[in-house]
Design a protein around this motif. Structure first.
Motif, PDB file in Angstrom:
ATOM      1  N   MET A  63      15.384  38.253  47.195  1.00 49.57           N
ATOM      2  CA  MET A  63      15.448  39.607  46.646  1.00 49.57           C
ATOM      3  C   MET A  63      16.408  39.690  45.456  1.00 49.57           C
ATOM      4  O   MET A  63      16.138  40.386  44.478  1.00 49.57           O
ATOM      5  N   VAL A  64      17.526  38.973  45.537  1.00 48.84           N
ATOM      6  CA  VAL A  64      18.452  38.938  44.397  1.00 48.84           C
ATOM      7  C   VAL A  64      17.745  38.330  43.186  1.00 48.84           C
ATOM      8  O   VAL A  64      17.857  38.816  42.059  1.00 48.84           O
ATOM      9  N   TYR A  65      16.990  37.278  43.430  1.00 48.25           N
ATOM     10  CA  TYR A  65      16.227  36.621  42.368  1.00 48.25           C
ATOM     11  C   TYR A  65      15.246  37.594  41.715  1.00 48.25           C
ATOM     12  O   TYR A  65      15.150  37.700  40.491  1.00 48.25           O
ATOM     13  N   GLN A  66      14.523  38.355  42.553  1.00 47.59           N
ATOM     14  CA  GLN A  66      13.540  39.322  42.031  1.00 47.59           C
ATOM     15  C   GLN A  66      14.216  40.433  41.237  1.00 47.59           C
ATOM     16  O   GLN A  66      13.740  40.831  40.168  1.00 47.59           O
ATOM     17  N   MET A 112      23.631  31.771  45.701  1.00 45.96           N
ATOM     18  CA  MET A 112      23.414  33.195  45.448  1.00 45.96           C
ATOM     19  C   MET A 112      23.669  33.532  43.980  1.00 45.96           C
ATOM     20  O   MET A 112      22.969  34.361  43.385  1.00 45.96           O
ATOM     21  N   MET A 113      24.668  32.881  43.378  1.00 52.71           N
ATOM     22  CA  MET A 113      24.950  33.155  41.966  1.00 52.71           C
ATOM     23  C   MET A 113      23.846  32.583  41.078  1.00 52.71           C
ATOM     24  O   MET A 113      23.457  33.193  40.083  1.00 52.71           O
ATOM     25  N   LEU A 114      23.324  31.423  41.445  1.00 51.59           N
ATOM     26  CA  LEU A 114      22.190  30.863  40.696  1.00 51.59           C
ATOM     27  C   LEU A 114      20.982  31.796  40.756  1.00 51.59           C
ATOM     28  O   LEU A 114      20.212  31.911  39.805  1.00 51.59           O
ATOM     29  N   ALA A 115      20.824  32.494  41.889  1.00 51.67           N
ATOM     30  CA  ALA A 115      19.708  33.435  42.033  1.00 51.67           C
ATOM     31  C   ALA A 115      19.884  34.650  41.136  1.00 51.67           C
ATOM     32  O   ALA A 115      18.915  35.334  40.807  1.00 51.67           O
ATOM     33  N   GLY A 116      21.151  34.934  40.753  1.00 49.94           N
ATOM     34  CA  GLY A 116      21.369  36.059  39.843  1.00 49.94           C
ATOM     35  C   GLY A 116      22.558  36.941  40.158  1.00 49.94           C
ATOM     36  O   GLY A 116      22.790  37.936  39.471  1.00 49.94           O
ATOM     37  N   ALA A 117      23.327  36.605  41.198  1.00 48.37           N
ATOM     38  CA  ALA A 117      24.464  37.438  41.560  1.00 48.37           C
ATOM     39  C   ALA A 117      25.683  37.117  40.689  1.00 48.37           C
ATOM     40  O   ALA A 117      25.965  35.950  40.413  1.00 48.37           O
ATOM     41  N   THR A 118      26.397  38.179  40.282  1.00 53.11           N
ATOM     42  CA  THR A 118      27.650  37.998  39.546  1.00 53.11           C
ATOM     43  C   THR A 118      28.810  37.807  40.520  1.00 53.11           C
ATOM     44  O   THR A 118      29.776  37.111  40.240  1.00 53.11           O
ATOM     45  N   ALA A 119      28.705  38.476  41.663  1.00 55.23           N
ATOM     46  CA  ALA A 119      29.688  38.304  42.729  1.00 55.23           C
ATOM     47  C   ALA A 119      28.924  38.320  44.041  1.00 55.23           C
ATOM     48  O   ALA A 119      27.734  38.658  44.062  1.00 55.23           O
ATOM     49  N   VAL A 120      29.599  37.937  45.114  1.00 54.00           N
ATOM     50  CA  VAL A 120      28.915  37.894  46.409  1.00 54.00           C
ATOM     51  C   VAL A 120      29.751  38.619  47.458  1.00 54.00           C
ATOM     52  O   VAL A 120      30.984  38.712  47.343  1.00 54.00           O
TER      53      VAL A 120
END
Lengths: 303, 245
Positions: free
Chosen positions: A228-231, A255-263
């Motif tokens: 979902m983060v990727y989408q 998770m950051m590779l998928a598009g998150a700036t922070a987790v």
């Protein structure tokens, strides 16, 4: 030297590790265990306008590689959070905190955010439109683009702080919801909240949880969260706080590779109260192993 | 609270589904009787909260009943194997409030957390009476152990096969100064009614998420507002609990 710094809508974090709302209280239980100032920030317990006791017990069930909770946004209400919890937190946490705000009507979200707007300790507001554990509220906003849009606009009108809308994964397509938040003026997107789930006790032959269903979290949901983060990263040009099943430094990088700036790290804190310091300790070596010198450089790298 | 690795040095069945496990390791986080530990088990996401039966400088004794897959897996563990535990959790019994002749009442697997309390009360010179309630003879455990440390022990069984026939409340002595109890909620409710006018502390059980106060999974409503069984309890002054009787 590994560079862990990231920035969320102007809020600079020493690292991207943020304990997730509902797994970290208002911080001080953990401050007894370690110096919580090592964290990037943390998202405090979902807070509503009025105090809430939450749902009857049992509120907790276990699943393979995860858990289900039906706490139901137990919290002392926004006024006591401002008058008691934040001053107490100030003594042990010197960074900006993420204010997680829940509600049952557009006006309630707006009123709650207006009251927290003046609090200097709050770095950003995470608007929870996705709690699955309360009836007639919250998730019903979060699964309807019009509801998300109305809440986002109302909240943006009353606060100067960055507003991140926390989305529910309990939808067929997450993208229209993220787009609705973005078009209504959200500064960022936070995802995912828990997945609606249940367990049945074989001895009683009834649901384990008094509220029957609850929010499913833990390692098992990491692939859903990543997807979902990727989408959402592809659909909107806003910073994303990614969460769902993160329990290791490798999960953070993924998770950051998928598009998150922070987790945000959630259920892992409940199983190992030192989960976040352990993730922070292993991040530099995991970065080195995969040739990463700065975490900022990998955000959305999988696209 | 401390996290540590503990080695199983004894592990024996007491009845067909109740086991006694003695572990060695750092016990410095234990501060009062009635506290509990959270055990991490391979293959299970959440830790298992188990009350501490007894402890000293080097060992912790746990007594648990097999009630599900987690405790079943725990029962398969062998002496010499080790467990990751959070130790010294929760607020336990206040031995200082006992008065001269405290009464300790345990029902079934609620018996174990009273043992270290009994030991401390006897060491402080108190005249300790213990009522241990079980369903039937083959479920009884630890009556002898309580006697060996100097407590007066009364056993009740629902079927009358051993001791007083009936419930723990059928064996209440006429005089006691304070009551400490742990057991199923119907037993606690009956004891609350029977012991009105006397001070006391009851240990509660609830499904927990974390065990250390973070998740609010085990909250109960009391006369003083919401409380977390894991952190504010599991032992509460019986007068602050809501009995609805």
């Amino acid at each position: 030297m590994a560079d862990l710094k990231v920035t969320l809508s102007g809020l600079e974090l020493d690292n991207p590790i943020i304990p997730a709302s509902g797994t970290f209280g208002y911080g001080y239980e953990f401050a007894e265990l370690y110096d919580i100032n090592m964290l990037g920030s943390f998202s405090f317990k979902g807070t509503t306008l009025e105090p809430r006791f939450g749902n009857p017990t049992p509120r907790i069930a276990e699943t393979p590689a995860g858990m289900i909770n039906a706490v139901g946004m137990q919290n002392p209400g926004i006024d006591r959070v401002i008058s008691e919890e934040l001053p107490r937190l100030k003594k042990c946490f010197h960074k900006k905190v993420v204010a997680n705000i829940g509600g049952f009507s557009v006006d309630e979200y707006a009123e709650c955010c207006a009251r927290i707007d003046g609090e200097e300790q709050v770095g950003l507001i995470e608007v929870n439109v996705s709690c699955p554990n309360v009836h007639n509220g919250c998730m019903s906003f979060g699964t309807d683009p019009l509801g998300i849009s109305a809440v986002t606009k109302a909240v943006k009108a009353v606060t100067k702080k960055p507003v991140y809308v926390k989305l529910s994964p309990n939808v067929t397509d997450i993208v229209p919801l993220a787009v609705a938040a973005a078009e209504a003026g959200a500064d960022g997107i936070s995802l995912i909240n828990t997945l609606l789930g249940m367990r049945i006790d074989l001895r009683t032959k009834k649901p384990v949880i008094a509220n029957k269903m609850g929010g499913f979290s833990g390692s098992a949901i990491l692939p859903v969260a990543l997807r979902m983060v990727y989408q959402v990263y592809e659909a909107v040009k806003l910073p994303i706080i990614g969460m769902g099943g993160i329990s290791s430094a490798r999960d953070v990088v993924e998770m950051m590779l998928a598009g998150a700036t922070a987790v945000e790290v959630g259920a892992a804190n409940l199983v190992d109260p030192w989960a976040c310091p352990k993730i922070l300790a292993e991040l530099p070596s995991v970065m080195e192993q995969y040739g990463i010198s700065s975490l900022r450089d990998i955000i959305g790298g999988a696209h | 609270m401390k996290q540590g690795i503990y080695t199983i040095i004894e592990h024996t069945p007491l009845t067909k589904d109740v086991y006694r496990m003695v572990l060695s390791g750092d016990t410095s986080a234990m501060t009062m009787p009635g506290q509990f530990v959270e055990i991490s088990l391979p293959g299970f996401f959440l830790r298992r909260p188990i009350s501490v039966c007894d402890y000293d400088e080097k060992t912790i004794t746990l007594i648990y009943k097999v009630v599900g897959q987690g405790t079943d897996a725990l029962s398969q563990m062998k002496e010499g194997e080790s467990l990751d535990m959070l130790v010294g959790l929760g607020h336990g019994f206040d031995a200082g409030k006992s008065g001269d002749a405290p009464l300790l009442v345990g029902g079934g697997v609620g018996v174990p957390p009273l043992f270290n309390l009994a030991r401390k009360l006897i060491a402080a010179g108190r005249d300790v009476t213990v009522i241990l309630g079980f369903n039937k003879a083959d479920e009884i455990f630890y009556a002898r152990e309580f006697e060996e440390i100097g407590a007066r022990v009364l056993v009740t069984t629902v079927d009358g096969s051993v001791g007083v026939k009936g419930f723990v409340t059928d064996a209440l002595p006429e005089h006691f100064s304070y009551v400490y109890s742990c057991g199923p909620m119907p037993m606690l409710r009956a004891l609350y009614k029977a012991a009105q006018g006397k001070g006391g502390e009851f240990s509660l059980e609830e499904r927990m998420g974390c065990g250390f106060g973070a998740c609010m999974g085990c909250s109960i409503m009391t006369k003083e507002g919401s409380r977390r069984v894991c952190k504010d309890g599991p032992v509460f002054d019986k007068e602050v609990l809501e009995w609805q009787i």
